[in-house]
Design a protein around this motif. Sequence first.
Motif: not given
Length: 286
Positions: A52-79
């Motif tokens: 409906r509305r394109r809105w995105w803050h850099p901190s939101h990208s940082a959250v996604i990057a941190q989740v992916l970093a956890l997965a790379r470190r061996g954390v089992e991430v289930v979405y």
Amino acid sequence: MTGFHCRSAFISDVHLGTPDCKAAYLLHFLRRLRCEKLYLVGDIIDVEALSRRRWWHPSHSAVIAQVLALARRGVEVVYIPGNHDAPLRGLHGQCVGGVRIALDAVHVAADGRRYRVSHGDEFDPARIGRRWMLLGEAMHRLVCWSNRRLHAWRQRLALPYLPLSIILKSRIGKALAYIRAYEQRVADDARERGFDGHICGHIHFGHVRELGGVLYLNDGDWVEHCTVLVEDGAGAMELLHWSEHATALGRASRERVWPSPAAVLPLAPLGAAHRRGEADALHRTA
């Protein structure tokens, strides 16, 4: 950086892509998180709002990057996608960036208890759907907007986070009646399926509660109350509020269930963070 150690963590209703998302608090938590499993229990990216509305803050990208970093470190991430990121349900069974996408999951705790994990929108009554507050979507948006403005004002005054919308829900009779009925439906379903409990999100109201011998565990949200459900090494489940101070709101072990009653829930983050020895309950190590 001080780490926060637990066996498993459950997060839902982040709503990345909306101004109401408290991404800074979540990022603060994720950067300290040391765990074996991380469950993302739906409505992480608000695809519905972004359509409906394109809105995105850099901190939101940082959250996604941190989740992916956890997965790379061996954390089992289930979405487990929810109703606001429902298009991602079409990817179930796939692994994206080390993150496994599933429609639901079965979590076996360290103490052997079995929990079904799902977003929870399947328990909405058909006549109400996601308009669960009974005040309508427009009123809910107004409450969230007010919560956001109040938060910004309190930040300027160096005051702790105050969950205005949670306080309102705790004091509106119809909203509380809906929450209690929702909790009962979830617990009844878990009992019928033979589980020890159910872990969900969806209604933006974190709670630890025992209902007829079954544990109802709602991990809350990162829009209104900033809560996460964590499991310690012994299998005990704990609901935490995480903003300027980490505060325990409820705990369930085999021996005892310490619930988070509605009267206490909105006020807990304003109390002493170290009440009842919470420094130990948070399991922090350097």
